[in-house]
Write an enzyme that holds these catalytic residues in place. Structure first.
Site, PDB file in Angstrom:
ATOM      1  N   LYS A  90       0.836  -1.328  -0.058  1.00 38.06           N
ATOM      2  CA  LYS A  90       0.039   0.062   0.118  1.00 38.06           C
ATOM      3  C   LYS A  90       1.089   1.204  -0.165  1.00 38.06           C
ATOM      4  O   LYS A  90       2.045   1.263   0.671  1.00 38.06           O
ATOM      5  CB  LYS A  90      -0.965   0.204   1.187  1.00 38.06           C
ATOM      6  CG  LYS A  90      -1.967   0.790   1.350  1.00 38.06           C
ATOM      7  CD  LYS A  90      -3.335   0.240   0.686  1.00 38.06           C
ATOM      8  CE  LYS A  90      -4.603   0.999   0.628  1.00 38.06           C
ATOM      9  NZ  LYS A  90      -5.693   0.459   0.089  1.00 38.06           N
ATOM     10  N   GLY A 190     -19.562   8.000   5.073  1.00 41.55           N
ATOM     11  CA  GLY A 190     -18.436   8.322   3.971  1.00 41.55           C
ATOM     12  C   GLY A 190     -19.068   7.869   2.657  1.00 41.55           C
ATOM     13  O   GLY A 190     -19.360   6.636   2.341  1.00 41.55           O
ATOM     14  N   VAL A 191     -19.557   8.922   2.097  1.00 40.82           N
ATOM     15  CA  VAL A 191     -20.123   8.784   0.586  1.00 40.82           C
ATOM     16  C   VAL A 191     -19.231   9.068  -0.327  1.00 40.82           C
ATOM     17  O   VAL A 191     -19.373  10.200  -1.232  1.00 40.82           O
ATOM     18  CB  VAL A 191     -21.648   9.134   0.313  1.00 40.82           C
ATOM     19  CG1 VAL A 191     -22.631   8.259   1.202  1.00 40.82           C
ATOM     20  CG2 VAL A 191     -21.820  10.602   1.241  1.00 40.82           C
ATOM     21  N   GLY A 192     -17.962   8.581  -0.362  1.00 35.68           N
ATOM     22  CA  GLY A 192     -17.325   8.843  -1.583  1.00 35.68           C
ATOM     23  C   GLY A 192     -17.246   7.873  -2.653  1.00 35.68           C
ATOM     24  O   GLY A 192     -18.327   7.398  -2.905  1.00 35.68           O
ATOM     25  N   ASN A 193     -16.337   7.259  -3.144  1.00 35.76           N
ATOM     26  CA  ASN A 193     -16.206   6.394  -4.307  1.00 35.76           C
ATOM     27  C   ASN A 193     -17.267   5.026  -3.912  1.00 35.76           C
ATOM     28  O   ASN A 193     -18.124   4.994  -4.382  1.00 35.76           O
ATOM     29  CB  ASN A 193     -14.783   5.916  -4.694  1.00 35.76           C
ATOM     30  CG  ASN A 193     -14.076   6.961  -5.310  1.00 35.76           C
ATOM     31  OD1 ASN A 193     -14.807   7.871  -5.839  1.00 35.76           O
ATOM     32  ND2 ASN A 193     -12.959   7.297  -4.963  1.00 35.76           N
ATOM     33  N   VAL A 194     -16.454   4.330  -2.954  1.00 38.14           N
ATOM     34  CA  VAL A 194     -17.281   3.109  -2.665  1.00 38.14           C
ATOM     35  C   VAL A 194     -18.635   3.318  -1.756  1.00 38.14           C
ATOM     36  O   VAL A 194     -19.796   2.992  -2.220  1.00 38.14           O
ATOM     37  CB  VAL A 194     -16.416   2.428  -1.495  1.00 38.14           C
ATOM     38  CG1 VAL A 194     -17.179   0.879  -0.994  1.00 38.14           C
ATOM     39  CG2 VAL A 194     -15.129   2.115  -2.176  1.00 38.14           C
TER      40      VAL A 194
HETATM   41  P1  NAD Z   1     -13.128   8.531  -1.193  1.00 38.69           P
HETATM   42  O1  NAD Z   1     -12.095   9.237  -0.457  1.00 38.69           O
HETATM   43  O2  NAD Z   1     -13.908   8.474  -2.422  1.00 38.69           O
HETATM   44  O3  NAD Z   1     -14.395   8.198   0.080  1.00 38.69           O
HETATM   45  C1  NAD Z   1     -14.278   8.586   1.421  1.00 38.69           C
HETATM   46  C2  NAD Z   1     -15.304   9.478   1.998  1.00 38.69           C
HETATM   47  O4  NAD Z   1     -15.316   9.360   3.378  1.00 38.69           O
HETATM   48  C3  NAD Z   1     -15.166  10.980   1.488  1.00 38.69           C
HETATM   49  O5  NAD Z   1     -16.433  11.197   0.887  1.00 38.69           O
HETATM   50  C4  NAD Z   1     -14.784  11.528   2.779  1.00 38.69           C
HETATM   51  O6  NAD Z   1     -15.191  13.025   2.751  1.00 38.69           O
HETATM   52  C5  NAD Z   1     -15.505  10.890   3.927  1.00 38.69           C
HETATM   53  N1  NAD Z   1     -14.874  10.743   5.075  1.00 38.69           N
HETATM   54  C6  NAD Z   1     -13.848  11.068   5.622  1.00 38.69           C
HETATM   55  N2  NAD Z   1     -13.773  10.883   7.011  1.00 38.69           N
HETATM   56  C7  NAD Z   1     -15.239  10.868   7.405  1.00 38.69           C
HETATM   57  C8  NAD Z   1     -15.712  10.908   8.672  1.00 38.69           C
HETATM   58  N3  NAD Z   1     -15.268  11.016   9.853  1.00 38.69           N
HETATM   59  N4  NAD Z   1     -17.021  10.676   8.624  1.00 38.69           N
HETATM   60  C9  NAD Z   1     -17.951  10.700   7.521  1.00 38.69           C
HETATM   61  N5  NAD Z   1     -17.142  10.605   6.242  1.00 38.69           N
HETATM   62  C10 NAD Z   1     -15.785  10.782   6.336  1.00 38.69           C
HETATM   63  O7  NAD Z   1     -12.540   6.904  -0.667  1.00 38.69           O
HETATM   64  P2  NAD Z   1     -13.284   5.428  -1.098  1.00 38.69           P
HETATM   65  O8  NAD Z   1     -12.255   4.894  -2.477  1.00 38.69           O
HETATM   66  O9  NAD Z   1     -14.576   5.720  -1.439  1.00 38.69           O
HETATM   67  O10 NAD Z   1     -12.566   4.522  -0.127  1.00 38.69           O
HETATM   68  C11 NAD Z   1     -13.242   4.371   1.334  1.00 38.69           C
HETATM   69  C12 NAD Z   1     -12.871   3.407   1.933  1.00 38.69           C
HETATM   70  O11 NAD Z   1     -13.047   2.292   1.530  1.00 38.69           O
HETATM   71  C13 NAD Z   1     -11.371   3.559   2.326  1.00 38.69           C
HETATM   72  O12 NAD Z   1     -11.227   3.111   3.715  1.00 38.69           O
HETATM   73  C14 NAD Z   1     -10.683   2.727   1.542  1.00 38.69           C
HETATM   74  O13 NAD Z   1      -9.417   2.303   1.732  1.00 38.69           O
HETATM   75  C15 NAD Z   1     -11.488   1.635   1.385  1.00 38.69           C
HETATM   76  N6  NAD Z   1     -11.520   0.912   0.212  1.00 38.69           N
HETATM   77  C16 NAD Z   1     -11.626   1.411  -1.171  1.00 38.69           C
HETATM   78  C17 NAD Z   1     -11.755   0.620  -2.257  1.00 38.69           C
HETATM   79  C18 NAD Z   1     -11.932   1.134  -3.552  1.00 38.69           C
HETATM   80  O14 NAD Z   1     -12.235   0.346  -4.605  1.00 38.69           O
HETATM   81  N7  NAD Z   1     -11.935   2.683  -3.904  1.00 38.69           N
HETATM   82  C19 NAD Z   1     -11.591  -0.659  -2.111  1.00 38.69           C
HETATM   83  C20 NAD Z   1     -11.284  -1.311  -0.771  1.00 38.69           C
HETATM   84  C21 NAD Z   1     -11.527  -0.466   0.232  1.00 38.69           C
END
Ligand code: NAD
Length: 365
Positions: A90, A190-194
């Site tokens: 990572k 957390g409503v980002g990508n995933v």
């Molecule tokens: P991202 O940055 O797109 O989304 C994360 C979201 O969480 C953001 O919208 C951010 O503003 C929000 N956030 C951060 N701190 C917060 C809090 N205290 N309270 C509420 N919201 C908060 O990231 P992602 O790619 O969606 O990944 C999210 C999680 O999933 C991470 O832990 C990542 O390691 C894990 N993950 C992602 C993938 C992937 O395919 N992207 C795969 C496996 C695991």
């Protein structure tokens, strides 16, 4: 299991690497661009280390190192349990992505990855996009999750979200006797990508969905798309819900939050949800809350980029393989109950069995 509460300053970095069984830790510094990054390679028994790059405004270097160490170790077990022939690695980039991320920074980072000659392969994680992977690709072939227009597999997060959804349904079946999520109160933190793709699945199935995020633009985007409730970040642990889906950063399941939780199930996409694997796994078990192990149910994304890495990408096959998370999660929950172990430990055992068998080694957990 490893106590990751070790204080880096006190114990010393080599001692921590020894405790957590890391192979390599690479510090990348470039004054011209301001790039400060860490690449952590945990274990390469099953193949080259692979895992995404996270960009975050860490409050100090220790936090960044700790994150890189914990995340890379998690990738070893995730890749093993997903049946992939890759090891765990990572990378983290220190800095505020909204302020300093640009093409130059990404390309410089790509050069650092290239210098490892394929021992570490990257992809997207928090605050990284397929556009960033495109910049990294300009400097190195050891990157996946590049846009489909460039022959890559694109953003892995829809597949991650699908796998989380499968793990959540398997957990619901275990707890409620049926995997239907209709009418269940589910909070996605957390409503980002995933998280946002997960909300799509949950809304489609008729769940009563609530979301929380620290950024207003993320909340705005999801509430414009779906009719969902909004919960303030500080109110998440005590919110009355059936299922809690952590999809932001790690360690949200800890000594402070677990006693407050009012839910039956925890099933989310975030990595390293347990602050302390053993203690917090047990806290959830003691409270009778079913925890779907994060590294098991969020392995869809790495499965997606793995097929890109081996040059044999097939979206249908990726989704079929990711759907199997349902069965593996069901088996893990059952095994844990039958053996009076935490669900996290049950999943770890499964992953370790594969690594130890292939590598003819013994690992700690
Ligand atoms: P991202 O940055 O797109 O989304 C994360 C979201 O969480 C953001 O919208 C951010 O503003 C929000 N956030 C951060 N701190 C917060 C809090 N205290 N309270 C509420 N919201 C908060 O990231 P992602 O790619 O969606 O990944 C999210 C999680 O999933 C991470 O832990 C990542 O390691 C894990 N993950 C992602 C993938 C992937 O395919 N992207 C795969 C496996 C695991």
């Amino acid at each position: 299991m490893i106590d990751t509460q070790d204080k880096i300053q006190k114990a010393g970095i080599f001692q921590i690497m020894q405790n957590m069984e890391h192979e390599q830790l690479v510090f990348c510094n470039d004054d011209a661009t301001g790039l400060k990054a860490i690449i952590a390679i945990h274990n390469t028994v099953l193949g080259p280390a692979m895992g995404g790059t996270r960009m975050w405004h860490y409050s100090n270097e220790q936090d960044a190192i700790k994150d890189a160490l914990r995340l890379s170790r998690g990738m070893t077990f995730k890749n093993a349990i997903a049946g992939l022939n890759i090891g765990g690695g990572k990378a983290v980039i220190i800095g505020d992505a909204r302020k300093i991320k640009n093409e130059i920074l990404m390309r410089r980072f790509g050069k650092f990855i290239n210098s490892l000659n394929g021992k570490y392969w990257t992809a997207e994680d928090v605050n990284m996009t397929s556009k960033d992977m495109e910049y990294i690709r300009m400097e190195t072939p050891f990157v996946t999750g590049v846009p489909e227009s460039m022959g890559g597999s694109g953003d892995p997060s829809p597949v991650t979200a699908f796998g989380v959804y499968m793990g959540m349904k398997a957990s619901a079946k275990y707890v409620y006797g049926k995997d239907d999520l209709k009418g269940k109160r589910i909070l996605v933190q957390g409503v980002g990508n995933v998280g946002s793709y997960l909300v799509d699945h949950l809304v489609e199935e008729g769940a009563e969905v609530f979301v929380s995020d620290i950024f207003d633009d993320k909340i705005k985007a999801i509430t414009q798309k779906h009719k969902v409730g909004v919960v303030q970040p500080d109110d998440v642990p005590s919110f009355d819900m059936d299922i809690y889906a952590p999809c932001a950063l790690g360690a949200t399941l800890n000594e402070q939050t677990i006693p407050q939780l009012r839910c039956d199930i925890v099933a989310g996409g975030a990595n390293n949800q347990l602050d302390d694997e053993r203690a917090d796994g047990n806290r959830l078990k003691d409270r009778g809350i079913i925890y779907a192990p994060d590294f098991l149910i969020n392995s869809g994304g790495i499965t997606n980029v793995y097929y890109e890495q081996i040059g044999n990408y097939n979206r249908e096959k990726v989704y079929q393989q990711t759907e199997r998370i349902y069965d593996v999660c069901s088996d893990v929950l059952k095994f844990a109950a039958e053996n009076d172990s935490t669900t996290h430990e049950a999943a770890l055992r499964l992953a370790l069995k594969r690594i130890e068998g292939v590598g003819r080694i013994r690992m700690t957990y």
